[in-house]
Design an enzyme around this catalytic site. Structure first.
Site, PDB file in Angstrom:
ATOM      1  N   CYS A  20       0.837  -1.202   0.000  1.00  0.00           N
ATOM      2  CA  CYS A  20       0.000   0.000   0.000  1.00  0.00           C
ATOM      3  C   CYS A  20       0.873   1.254   0.000  1.00  0.00           C
ATOM      4  O   CYS A  20       0.502   2.280  -0.570  1.00  0.00           O
ATOM      5  CB  CYS A  20      -0.916   0.004   1.223  1.00  0.00           C
ATOM      6  SG  CYS A  20      -2.146  -1.301   1.209  1.00  0.00           S
ATOM      7  N   CYS A  32      -3.868 -13.443  -9.309  1.00  0.00           N
ATOM      8  CA  CYS A  32      -3.523 -12.223  -8.566  1.00  0.00           C
ATOM      9  C   CYS A  32      -2.318 -12.469  -7.665  1.00  0.00           C
ATOM     10  O   CYS A  32      -2.341 -13.374  -6.835  1.00  0.00           O
ATOM     11  CB  CYS A  32      -4.716 -11.778  -7.730  1.00  0.00           C
ATOM     12  SG  CYS A  32      -4.312 -10.417  -6.631  1.00  0.00           S
ATOM     13  N   ASP A  66      35.921  -6.504  17.046  1.00  0.00           N
ATOM     14  CA  ASP A  66      36.930  -5.620  17.635  1.00  0.00           C
ATOM     15  C   ASP A  66      37.076  -6.046  19.096  1.00  0.00           C
ATOM     16  O   ASP A  66      36.126  -6.596  19.677  1.00  0.00           O
ATOM     17  CB  ASP A  66      36.453  -4.172  17.534  1.00  0.00           C
ATOM     18  CG  ASP A  66      37.360  -3.230  18.298  1.00  0.00           C
ATOM     19  OD1 ASP A  66      38.580  -3.264  18.063  1.00  0.00           O
ATOM     20  OD2 ASP A  66      36.846  -2.487  19.153  1.00  0.00           O
ATOM     21  N   ASP A  82      -6.915 -17.179  -3.170  1.00  0.00           N
ATOM     22  CA  ASP A  82      -6.086 -15.968  -3.134  1.00  0.00           C
ATOM     23  C   ASP A  82      -6.108 -15.337  -1.747  1.00  0.00           C
ATOM     24  O   ASP A  82      -5.063 -15.013  -1.173  1.00  0.00           O
ATOM     25  CB  ASP A  82      -6.570 -14.968  -4.175  1.00  0.00           C
ATOM     26  CG  ASP A  82      -5.746 -13.699  -4.148  1.00  0.00           C
ATOM     27  OD1 ASP A  82      -4.551 -13.761  -4.477  1.00  0.00           O
ATOM     28  OD2 ASP A  82      -6.273 -12.640  -3.750  1.00  0.00           O
TER      29      ASP A  82
END
Length: 720
Positions: free
Chosen positions: A46, A376, A420, A702
């Protein structure tokens, strides 16, 4: 300008119309910057719709929507706020101006009114169909038109804003086509299932953003400022560095502050993941959002508005969304081709058999519409961003900040970690363990000269020497011409004489007598760091210092080995001291490294297998950049934090293990999501062409895939 969201109707996620990702990074974009908060976004795709709508405006140099914080940022050559607001509104989303009154969020009933109405109409239509077929058909048509109206309207909005192949478009085509061929009940069912899926996506989005919302709520809106002994209630945004504030027991800090009270305990769990209160004394810096556990405290504000610890975390989250994972960018590009291709295939399925072999039109049109819904790519498009958003949100709960999907993907591939030493594997707070003056010099003189040279230095060893001099109440002479010798030491003029502090291995052997060399060797074999002090190029003694391992260093390195990740220590310290620390941790090491040597070591290690570099200092920044991914300790310098791709805000090395485990879980989650999305589509594609499944099962597939993918991604929020 900072704007707040207003209520708006929820919209479904983008189905394949992804935005371009080649625009310049926002920090490099030129022009005037504007920002808003957007309402109505259900998923990361979106945000792409909003970006697409704004990017088409003239004068826009950069646009970015951070889904996690719902923030829209636009960089433009001129003031185009009005055009931006209009473009976003046309795309179906809303923005709110700075001075506009805050609107109350809609109730659950209002949010779900359209869905409830459609369910009621669907039930009435089904009952009528049982008793009177014509009335039932008419009722299903009315139900379909009522459900189709907002979806078709949104589809037209998105087309005008540049999103041609959104899910709304596919749903509208399928529903209208179903009405034309007389499949009225299925047309209505398609829309009902679509709205159900949309609400589930909205719920999932709010879950994914909940951690960020909680973070934004940590800072109180008001603060108690003390001016000339009087207490004033002011807005938190009015606080400036140097202001004195009071925070009651149980109250949260509105800004970063330096503690003025003698002693206090603070709950910093919301920021660092540390479950136990942290004790602080006068002068300690406390982050905004921390809670005073047991007493009223007084603090001096040290952060500007918008620059507190919470603000910096939110900024990192916003910037992280711009650094999308390679797989996410690939799926975005793929979906831009895939969606129109599916529409073309669906059209061919509908018309080719009737035209070529004389098959009946209605069954093949029905199959074409079903294929349109099956094809889709909604679930596929959100499969990656849903998992990454959940992964990044889960990381913040454990005090880990990961700067985007790309960093998360790189972290999942790490097989080696380079550490380190000082400030990373060790606490970075060494103490002086011994003073060894040569004949003609005493301990006080040796320490006084050394501390004088180190004045103003922030190096941990320098701070240790200064603390020792302060503890012995030594008076330090003035110095001049102080200069650092990169990787070698520091020197200055003290009382007109040149005094230099250096690592023994950076000096010619002839400058050190045998007794001093023997003492240095003994100390280094114990894991101590030795500094030689020279006056006028002649050695006058040595100072031994010892750092201590972090409490969780052994456990963290062992846990990494269990994950199949090998550790290696990179340090500028001498080989013998490094060997002692590395031996305690059972790991490999490289010693006596200058900053450029660290870079070369990282490059060499990185060629064997993907490497993460963990550090906290300015000298670690180049090595972090050379690694597959750089990780900074939260107590590190600003340069290290800016350079790093991720940060451990709580300074616990155990968080590194959690970070890598979470990254791997996210990678696995993405693969599962893609398999779910494509697998379900493949199954229903075959069953549709065979005439086994129809429209409503297609949209159920879907919607079901979208819900399964989202639910699977949300599992990461519970990742341990």
């Amino acid at each position: 300008m900072k704007l707040r969201p207003v209520a708006a109707d929820k919209h479904s996620c983008e189905c394949g119309d992804a935005c371009e990702t080649t625009q310049p990074a926002i920090e490099h974009a030129e022009g005037e910057r504007f920002s808003w908060l957007v309402s109505g976004m259900d998923c990361a795709a979106c945000a792409r719709k909003v970006e697409n709508a704004v990017r088409k405006l003239d004068g826009v140099n950069h646009v970015q929507v951070a889904f996690a914080t719902e923030k829209l940022t636009v960089v433009a050559r001129s003031d185009i706020r009005e055009q931006v607001e209009k473009a976003v509104q046309q795309a179906g989303y809303r923005l709110q101006g700075e001075n506009a009154p805050t609107q109350v969020s809609p109730s659950r009933l209002q949010e779900n009114l359209a869905l409830i109405l459609l369910i009621v109409m669907m039930s009435i239509s089904w009952l009528l169909e049982q008793f009177n077929h014509p009335f039932g058909q008419a009722a299903f048509i009315v139900t379909t038109l009522v459900g189709l109206w907002p979806i078709a309207r949104q589809s037209l909005r998105l087309m005008r804003s540049g999103s041609w192949f959104a899910i709304e478009t596919l749903m509208s085509v399928a529903a209208i086509g179903a009405l034309f061929i007389g499949a009225t009940a299925e047309a209505a069912m398609v829309l009902l299932l679509f709205l159900v899926g949309e609400r589930l996506e909205g719920w999932a989005a709010s879950r994914a953003r909940r951690g960020v919302s909680a973070l934004m709520a940590l800072k109180p809106d008001t603060a108690t400022r003390i001016v000339n002994g009087e207490r004033q209630s002011v807005m938190a945004q009015q606080l400036r560095p140097g202001d004195t504030i009071e925070v009651p027991a149980g109250g949260r800090l509105p800004a970063d502050g330096r503690l003025l009270s003698p002693f206090a305990s603070f709950d910093e769990s919301a920021l660092t993941g540390e479950s136990l209160p942290v004790e602080h004394i006068t002068g300690d810096r406390i982050p905004a959002g921390a809670t005073s556990v047991d007493r009223l405290v007084t603090l001096e504000v040290v952060s500007k508005p918008g620059e507190s610890a919470i603000d910096r975390i939110l900024t990192l989250i916003e910037e992280a969304e711009e650094r999308r994972a390679p797989i996410e960018r690939f799926i975005d590009r793929f979906s831009r081709i895939y969606t129109p291709a599916i529409m073309l295939v669906a059209l061919l399925v509908a018309i080719v058999p009737p035209l070529m072999v004389g098959a009946a039109w209605l069954p093949w049109i029905y199959k074409g519409l079903t294929l349109l819904l099956i094809g889709c790519p909604c679930a596929l498009v959100i499969s990656t961003p849903a998992a990454i958003t959940s992964g990044l949100a889960a990381a913040t709960r454990y005090g880990a900040l990961i700067k985007g999907g790309a960093a998360l993907e790189q972290l999942a591939s790490v097989q080696q970690v380079a550490f380190d030493k000082t400030g990373t594997l060790t606490l970075g707070l060494p103490n002086v363990t011994g003073l060894y003056p040569l004949p003609g010099t005493d301990e006080a003189t040796l320490l006084t000269l050394s501390a004088a040279v180190e004045q103003g230095s922030t190096h941990p060893l320098a701070q240790a020497i200064l603390r020792e001099a302060q503890a012995r109440r030594l008076t330090l002479p003035a110095t001049s011409a102080q200069r650092a010798l990169a990787g070698k030491g520091i020197e200055a003029l003290v009382n007109g004489q040149s005094v230099r502090l250096s690592s023994p291995d950076k000096l010619p052997d002839m400058q050190l007598d045998e007794a001093l060399q023997a003492e240095i060797l003994r100390r280094e074999e114990r894991g101590e760091t030795v500094i030689v002090v020279l006056r006028e190029s002649l050695a006058i003694g040595a100072i031994a210092l010892r750092d201590t391992l972090r409490e969780d260093a052994r456990e963290a390195v062992a846990a990494l080995r269990e994950l199949g990740v090998q550790g290696v220590m990179l340090t500028g310290d001498n080989p013998r001291a490094a060997a002692t620390i590395a031996g305690e941790l059972k790991m490999d090491f490289r010693a006596s490294l200058l900053p450029e040597d660290k870079v070369n070591a990282v490059i060499a290690l990185n060629q064997r297998a993907p490497l993460a570099m963990v550090g906290d200092g300015i000298n670690d920044a180049p090595a972090m950049k050379a690694a597959t991914i750089g990780i900074a300790m939260g107590s590190g310098t600003d340069v290290a934090l800016e350079t790093a791709d991720a940060a451990l805000t709580h300074n616990r090395l155990g968080g590194l293990v959690q970070m890598i485990s979470l990254a791997r879980a996210t990678r696995a989650n993405i693969r599962q999501n893609i398999a779910l999305a494509l697998g379900l589509k493949a199954i229903f594609l075959v069953t549709t062409l065979l005439g086994i499944t129809g429209l409503w099962l297609a949209v159920l597939a879907d919607t079901g895939a979208t819900v399964l993918v989202t639910a699977n991604a949300l599992r990461l929020l519970r990742q341990k």
